[in-house]
Design an enzyme around this catalytic site. Structure first.
Site, short mmCIF file in Angstrom:
data_model
loop_
_atom_site.label_atom_id
_atom_site.label_comp_id
_atom_site.label_asym_id
_atom_site.label_seq_id
_atom_site.Cartn_x
_atom_site.Cartn_y
_atom_site.Cartn_z
N ARG A 193 1.31 -24.87 -14.42
CA ARG A 193 1.91 -26.09 -13.89
C ARG A 193 0.79 -27.05 -13.52
O ARG A 193 -0.23 -26.66 -12.95
CB ARG A 193 2.80 -25.81 -12.67
CG ARG A 193 4.12 -25.11 -13.01
CD ARG A 193 5.04 -26.02 -13.81
NE ARG A 193 6.35 -25.42 -14.06
CZ ARG A 193 6.68 -24.75 -15.16
NH1 ARG A 193 5.75 -24.56 -16.10
NH2 ARG A 193 7.89 -24.26 -15.33
N HIS B 133 1.91 -29.60 -23.40
CA HIS B 133 2.83 -28.55 -22.94
C HIS B 133 3.48 -27.84 -24.13
O HIS B 133 4.71 -27.73 -24.23
CB HIS B 133 3.92 -29.14 -22.02
CG HIS B 133 4.44 -28.15 -21.03
ND1 HIS B 133 4.65 -28.45 -19.71
CD2 HIS B 133 4.80 -26.85 -21.16
CE1 HIS B 133 5.13 -27.39 -19.07
NE2 HIS B 133 5.23 -26.40 -19.93
N GLU C 106 2.82 -35.18 -15.81
CA GLU C 106 3.20 -35.08 -17.22
C GLU C 106 4.62 -35.55 -17.50
O GLU C 106 4.95 -35.89 -18.64
CB GLU C 106 3.04 -33.65 -17.73
CG GLU C 106 4.02 -32.66 -17.16
CD GLU C 106 3.89 -31.29 -17.82
OE1 GLU C 106 4.86 -30.85 -18.45
OE2 GLU C 106 2.81 -30.67 -17.72
#
Length: 326
Positions: A231, A292, A260
């Protein structure tokens, strides 16, 4: 069950449609929009929402969903830091997740980031395409005999340990729940001071927010490599930039980023990037960022779809909920 499926991407729909053939009592409506206070109205007439990592499921959103009669939140991911569990509990909402879809997918992506940074294959690729075969500036290092510190040793951390053992690395693990394995269990400070490479695999919560800050970087070896596929907010981005500028941080590989939600999973190639911190990070030659995609394999997407819909089926049947968070 009628599911409002937020942040829908075209790449995941075939996997859910294939899995959906086994569940005749479940219907999905896909929305490209991410869930927020502005888009919560799309969940009207639905009893369930299905969300991903950057959807906002805070108290205000949950309160609105409850007004519409939504009683179930399906997460198609392992983390649930974006869900206000207290608000969900207040409204009697069930929250279910996908605790393990493919730990190997993320672990292998970590290795890809490590090897790309250590051997500079991304730079070599661009040089060769321009008929430049000069090796100067491409000097790398072995993973063999390096000390790799893994913070958080759940399923993904365990998978990474198994791969790194094959490389002949020395592995340190910091995790209060770690069991004995092919690694040395140690405290955070020892891991920070002794590791040549550090990889983050812990959940984001009040204890781990900005776990990697100025003090953490100060404790690390000069020239250390940091990898984060967990994360974004585990790392203080401003502290990271300072460490890169001072050369304390020699290599940085990110698959996640603090802010993000405003960037990832969308095409911004025609936009002017307004995030000055992100722009500064990508300007460093020793930084590698992916959007990601650590989870992004055929095997992982198949598991995410199957487990998410199995979670939904258990709710419709009133069965005990295998993957219930709340």
């Amino acid at each position: 069950m009628k599911i409002a499926f937020f942040s829908a991407q075209k790449y995941e729909r075939p996997f859910f449609e294939q899995s959906l053939t086994g569940f005749s009592n479940i219907a999905i409506t896909y929305f490209e929009q991410s869930l927020s206070m502005h888009t919560a109205v799309l969940a009207k007439e639905f009893d369930t929402v299905c969300v991903f990592v950057n959807d906002s499921v805070d108290k205000a959103v949950i309160d609105q969903l409850a007004i519409f009669g939504v009683n179930t939140i399906l997460l198609r991911c392992a983390g649930f830091n974006n869900v206000d569990l207290a608000a969900a509990k207040q409204h009697g909402m069930r929250v279910l997740r996908v605790p393990a879809y493919s730990p190997e997918a993320v672990a292998e992506h970590c290795i890809a980031l490590m090897l790309t940074l250590s051997r500079k294959t991304h730079k070599a690729y661009n040089r060769v395409r321009e008929d430049n075969f000069d090796l100067n500036g491409l000097l790398g290092f072995n993973l063999h005999n390096k000390t790799v510190g893994i913070i958080g040793c759940g399923k993904i951390g365990q998978a990474l340990c198994n791969i790194l053992t094959g490389f002949g690395a020395h592995i340190l693990v910091c995790d209060p729940n770690a069991q004995a394995g092919n690694y040395t269990i140690t405290d955070l400070n020892t891991l920070l001071t002794q590791s040549d490479i550090i990889s983050l695999h812990c959940p984001l919560n009040e204890h781990t927010h900005h776990l990697i800050d100025d003090d953490a970087f100060a404790a690390m070896k000069t020239g250390v490599m940091l990898i984060n596929t967990s994360r974004g907010a585990l790392v203080n981005s401003k502290a990271c930039i300072k460490a890169l500028k001072s050369q304390k941080l020699g290599y940085l590989g990110l698959d996640v980023y603090e802010q993000e939600s405003e960037l990832f999973f969308k095409n911004h190639s025609d936009d002017i990037n307004q995030d000055d911190i992100f722009s500064r990070l990508v300007s460093f030659k020793n930084v590698l960022i992916t959007g990601h995609q650590g989870f992004f394999t055929q095997e992982a997407l198949t598991e995410i779809a199957n487990i998410t819909l199995q979670n939904a089926f258990e709710v419709t049947q009133g069965n005990s909920l295998t993957n219930e968070v709340l």
